[in-house]
Design a protein around this motif. Structure first.
Motif, PDB file in Angstrom:
ATOM      1  N   ARG A 125       0.855  -1.179   0.000  1.00 18.59           N
ATOM      2  CA  ARG A 125       0.000   0.000   0.000  1.00 18.59           C
ATOM      3  C   ARG A 125       0.895   1.235   0.000  1.00 18.59           C
ATOM      4  O   ARG A 125       1.500   1.560   1.029  1.00 18.59           O
ATOM      5  CB  ARG A 125      -0.898   0.019   1.243  1.00 18.59           C
ATOM      6  N   PRO A 126       1.038   1.911  -1.127  1.00 15.52           N
ATOM      7  CA  PRO A 126       1.915   3.091  -1.185  1.00 15.52           C
ATOM      8  C   PRO A 126       1.488   4.162  -0.185  1.00 15.52           C
ATOM      9  O   PRO A 126       0.292   4.354   0.071  1.00 15.52           O
ATOM     10  CB  PRO A 126       1.730   3.594  -2.623  1.00 15.52           C
ATOM     11  N   PHE A 127       2.477   4.849   0.377  1.00 13.85           N
ATOM     12  CA  PHE A 127       2.211   5.958   1.287  1.00 13.85           C
ATOM     13  C   PHE A 127       2.540   7.278   0.596  1.00 13.85           C
ATOM     14  O   PHE A 127       3.563   7.394  -0.082  1.00 13.85           O
ATOM     15  CB  PHE A 127       3.059   5.831   2.558  1.00 13.85           C
ATOM     16  N   VAL A 128       1.691   8.271   0.800  1.00 12.36           N
ATOM     17  CA  VAL A 128       1.924   9.615   0.287  1.00 12.36           C
ATOM     18  C   VAL A 128       2.094  10.542   1.480  1.00 12.36           C
ATOM     19  O   VAL A 128       1.219  10.607   2.354  1.00 12.36           O
ATOM     20  CB  VAL A 128       0.748  10.090  -0.592  1.00 12.36           C
ATOM     21  N   ILE A 177      -2.580   4.526   0.142  1.00 11.45           N
ATOM     22  CA  ILE A 177      -3.384   4.230  -1.040  1.00 11.45           C
ATOM     23  C   ILE A 177      -3.686   2.732  -1.075  1.00 11.45           C
ATOM     24  O   ILE A 177      -2.772   1.915  -0.944  1.00 11.45           O
ATOM     25  CB  ILE A 177      -2.647   4.652  -2.322  1.00 11.45           C
ATOM     26  N   PRO A 178      -4.940   2.359  -1.222  1.00 11.24           N
ATOM     27  CA  PRO A 178      -5.298   0.931  -1.230  1.00 11.24           C
ATOM     28  C   PRO A 178      -4.506   0.156  -2.284  1.00 11.24           C
ATOM     29  O   PRO A 178      -4.207   0.677  -3.362  1.00 11.24           O
ATOM     30  CB  PRO A 178      -6.794   0.944  -1.573  1.00 11.24           C
ATOM     31  N   GLU A 179      -4.151  -1.075  -1.936  1.00 12.90           N
ATOM     32  CA  GLU A 179      -3.373  -1.915  -2.843  1.00 12.90           C
ATOM     33  C   GLU A 179      -4.115  -2.083  -4.172  1.00 12.90           C
ATOM     34  O   GLU A 179      -5.313  -2.359  -4.205  1.00 12.90           O
ATOM     35  CB  GLU A 179      -3.124  -3.277  -2.214  1.00 12.90           C
ATOM     36  N   GLY A 180      -3.387  -1.883  -5.258  1.00  7.49           N
ATOM     37  CA  GLY A 180      -3.981  -2.012  -6.584  1.00  7.49           C
ATOM     38  C   GLY A 180      -4.588  -0.737  -7.121  1.00  7.49           C
ATOM     39  O   GLY A 180      -4.954  -0.665  -8.305  1.00  7.49           O
TER      40      GLY A 180
END
Length: 341
Positions: free
Chosen positions: A167-170, A198-201
């Motif tokens: 899950r990418p972090f911003v 950000i939700p995976e995918g």
């Protein structure tokens, strides 16, 4: 519970924080175990000599939090961030997000290394591994070569947030106040209280509340609450131009102050709605950026404080600055798209 009192049974606020933190840890760590060391108020008070003035780190402290140095039996040097009075009473989720994300990025060289936290006090704390010295970034003291290295370290930290996890972090909160240097001059990006997962995918997520420093907010985020990796890309582009290359961070702040002064005096330009004001601010910014792209000599653009440290600018350095400017502008493609509509 205050810091001057003896430890009491866990309060409702500690239970609430613990529940939010556990939920955030499970979410951020993709369901994997990521234990956090929990300190008691007594342990923190002992480590900091009851938050003595001699342990106060004024170079790092601001209106949001106070920083202290300390030590305990397991760590000869720790760094403690104490939330300012009442700050987290209404921001429980922000506190827990800061702890959760800090815990999973601690192994990377460009982040502070989290040791643990204390949730049972009214003013919760986060405990970091300490070095001889941490200090906030002061770009006016940095040479061009050093500024390029700092920009590389900051972008490396953001890229790690974006790519190292399912899950990418911003980060969303780029500012000088969130960038520390250690005793060796290594960048440490801090404060994940407003970090968005950000939700995976997925490539973006919509949030209910927009936070951050106006100068560094891209339009999709500022207007619609849409957070993506582009949110940080835009922010680092602005940071590179406003802070590192030109030294004009206060450019937009000046106009914000100007608007307030004119409103109080009943004079000046009619800004209309907030949306209209933002549009005019963005166009002023676009005009300023356009001037940077014109055929101007770099010594008219670059930060005068930096140039004072250089006897003369070599052709190689001029080329580097030009490339740096172009790269920064490319990071702000969303702003350019907005200004052409």
């Amino acid at each position: 519970m205050g810091w001057g009192r003896k430890k009491k049974p866990k309060s409702d606020i500690e239970h609430k924080r613990g529940a939010i933190l556990l939920e955030d840890l499970i979410k951020c760590c993709d369901g994997k175990s990521n234990p956090i060391k929990l300190f008691s108020t007594d342990e923190i008070r002992k480590a900091t000599d009851n938050f003595s003035e001699s342990n106060y780190v004024y170079e790092l402290s601001d209106f949001d939090c106070k920083w202290y140095s300390g030590k305990n039996e397991n760590h000869h040097k720790i760094l403690i961030k104490k939330a300012d009075d009442g700050l987290y009473n209404y921001r429980q989720g922000h506190l827990c997000r800061d702890i959760a994300v800090s815990s999973i990025v601690s192994g990377h060289k460009n982040f502070l290394k989290l040791v643990g936290c204390c949730l049972e006090s009214e003013n919760p704390v986060m405990v970091y591994h300490g070095v001889k010295r941490h200090y906030k970034l002061n770009l006016s003291e940095q040479t061009w070569k050093r500024r390029m290295k700092l920009a590389e370290d900051i972008t490396t930290a953001l890229a790690y947030l974006h790519t190292a996890f399912p899950r990418p972090f911003v980060h969303t909160s780029m500012s000088l106040g969130n960038i520390f240097l250690d005793e060796d001059g290594v960048v440490k990006l801090s404060d994940f209280s407003c970090c968005v997962s950000i939700p995976e995918g997925e490539t973006f997520v919509e949030v209910d509340k927009v936070v951050g420093t106006y100068n560094y907010l891209d339009d999709k985020y500022m207007r619609n609450g849409v957070v993506s990796e582009e949110t940080d890309v835009f922010a680092i582009g602005m940071f590179m131009i406003l802070n590192i290359l030109t030294g004009t961070e206060s450019f937009l702040d000046f106009y914000l102050e100007e608007k307030e002064e004119e409103k109080e005096q009943g004079e000046g330009e009619d800004y209309g709605t907030d949306y209209e004001f933002e549009s005019k601010m963005r166009r002023r910014l676009q005009n300023w950026l356009s001037k940077l792209k014109e055929d101007r000599h770099m010594d008219e653009i670059a930060d005068p404080k930096m140039l004072e440290k250089m006897d003369q600018i070599s052709e190689q350095e001029l080329c580097q600055m030009e490339a740096f400017l172009m790269l920064s502008l490319r990071c702000m493609i969303s702003l350019m798209a907005f200004l052409t509509t």
